[in-house]
Design a protein around this motif. Structure first.
Motif, mmCIF file in Angstrom:
data_model
loop_
_atom_site.group_PDB
_atom_site.id
_atom_site.type_symbol
_atom_site.label_atom_id
_atom_site.label_comp_id
_atom_site.label_asym_id
_atom_site.label_seq_id
_atom_site.Cartn_x
_atom_site.Cartn_y
_atom_site.Cartn_z
ATOM 1 N N LYS A 90 0.836 -1.210 0.000
ATOM 2 C CA LYS A 90 0.000 0.000 0.000
ATOM 3 C C LYS A 90 0.866 1.254 0.000
ATOM 4 N N ALA A 91 1.969 1.201 0.768
ATOM 5 C CA ALA A 91 2.863 2.368 0.822
ATOM 6 C C ALA A 91 3.485 2.621 -0.545
ATOM 7 N N LEU A 92 3.857 1.545 -1.249
ATOM 8 C CA LEU A 92 4.452 1.711 -2.585
ATOM 9 C C LEU A 92 3.447 2.332 -3.564
ATOM 10 N N SER A 94 0.830 4.216 -2.745
ATOM 11 C CA SER A 94 0.613 5.612 -2.333
ATOM 12 C C SER A 94 1.778 6.488 -2.766
ATOM 13 N N MET A 95 2.996 5.957 -2.590
ATOM 14 C CA MET A 95 4.176 6.719 -2.995
ATOM 15 C C MET A 95 4.146 7.031 -4.487
ATOM 16 N N TRP A 96 3.903 6.016 -5.310
ATOM 17 C CA TRP A 96 3.922 6.238 -6.760
ATOM 18 C C TRP A 96 2.705 7.016 -7.240
ATOM 19 N N GLY B 64 8.980 6.916 -0.331
ATOM 20 C CA GLY B 64 8.966 8.373 -0.395
ATOM 21 C C GLY B 64 7.546 8.883 -0.278
ATOM 22 N N GLU B 65 7.370 10.180 -0.228
ATOM 23 C CA GLU B 65 6.075 10.851 -0.134
ATOM 24 C C GLU B 65 5.481 10.731 1.276
ATOM 25 N N ALA B 68 2.298 8.745 1.849
ATOM 26 C CA ALA B 68 2.517 7.290 1.771
ATOM 27 C C ALA B 68 3.091 6.762 3.089
#
Lengths: 204, 204
Positions: A90-92, A94-96, B64-65, B68
């Motif tokens: 999920k973090a990946l 959200s990051m992208w 990153g972000e 995120a």
């Protein structure tokens, strides 16, 4: 539940791809941005900044911002998964989703909105800034091309919300007069993505 | 898990408030943006666009972000809740996180980065665009002031990620030379928010 949207603009397109992937159909009302219908008082009561699209939940709560709507639908219609499953995945996504928005979509949109004569209706244009935004967009596209070498999707091993952002950003380069052929890996990836039914449907 | 960050910049501040609210402490490495240490090859391997901060998970995956990272921590440390609980409440927080980012943070940051002599290191500046961005920011702040009348928080009935974005955006107005006293409701709200330990800690 119903949707107030407009045809052809990038944010409505992001939502349309998402809804198609989830096989969700919504009752729709369309407003015309070039006629500045998003300034109408009744619309501003639902979307205080005049942003389109807006989703009205069954209790009439207005939900603006495509990512917010997409996350809402991910909760109520979990399949197919478009935001990742584990906290890491999920973090990946959200990051992208963020990187494609801030490093691609924003400068490409700014190059278009500040540089295209037709956009004077929607934007107080600064021609020099259109050039700087286009340069920034090209830089971002170069970094992104490097990331996309040997990859089928922006992140994870399946299609996600981050791919939706990237596709819509890359499609917008034409309006911003940025030649995507400078990055063959992106041009090829976009062509492949455009065969996906949810994306092909945008042009039908 | 460890964090690569920098002091004083808005995105690191957003994350710092979030981590303080969650009582999460991380091992930190600092880089200096004014020295352009975010261009170093070893940093770019973790953050391809050179954006700061970056969280390295235990398996060394770089995330990153700020949003995120915040969503990641919300999953692994759910209390206190900062993104809403029901699909509807989550959608409201996501919506206001986006609105505060696009309608406040972005134009305020652009007014600052294109207008402040010190920012020439980080941005190809267009002075006329700094003025347009400041005007856009002021418009957004007016709409937001209207929204914040009779409200303790940006959305829901408790402090969320949307409040973090709003606080950091409002604090940035000073750098962008926008006088927040034009909107007494926002000035008062910010003063109240700055008494929260997580926000007071930024200036200690």
């Amino acid at each position: 539940m119903r949707l107030i949207t407009t045809q052809g603009a990038p944010n409505p397109q992001r939502l349309d791809i998402f809804l198609h992937e989830k096989s969700i159909e919504l009752t729709r009302t369309h407003i015309n941005l070039m006629e500045r219908e998003h300034d109408d008082e009744s619309f501003r009561a639902k979307s205080p900044f005049g942003r389109v699209p807006v989703l009205l939940l069954d209790d009439e709560t207005p939900i603006g911002e495509v990512e917010a709507m997409a996350r809402y639908f991910e909760e109520v219609v979990p399949e197919p998964n478009l935001f990742g499953l584990s906290p890491r995945d999920k973090a990946l996504v959200s990051m992208w989703a963020g990187l494609t928005e801030f490093e691609l979509m924003t400068p490409i949109a700014h190059a278009f909105r500040h540089g295209h004569p037709r956009m004077g209706v929607l934007e107080e244009q600064v021609a020099d800034y259109a050039l700087v935004a286009a340069k920034k967009a090209s830089y971002g596209l170069g970094v992104f091309a490097n990331h996309m070498q040997h990859r089928d999707y922006v992140c994870l091993d399946h299609f996600t919300f981050a791919d939706i952002n990237a596709v819509v950003a890359l499609r917008m380069t034409k309006l911003a007069k940025i030649d995507l052929n400078q990055w063959p890996v992106l041009q090829k990836w976009l062509e492949k993505m455009c065969k996906r039914p949810s994306i092909a449907a945008l042009d039908q």
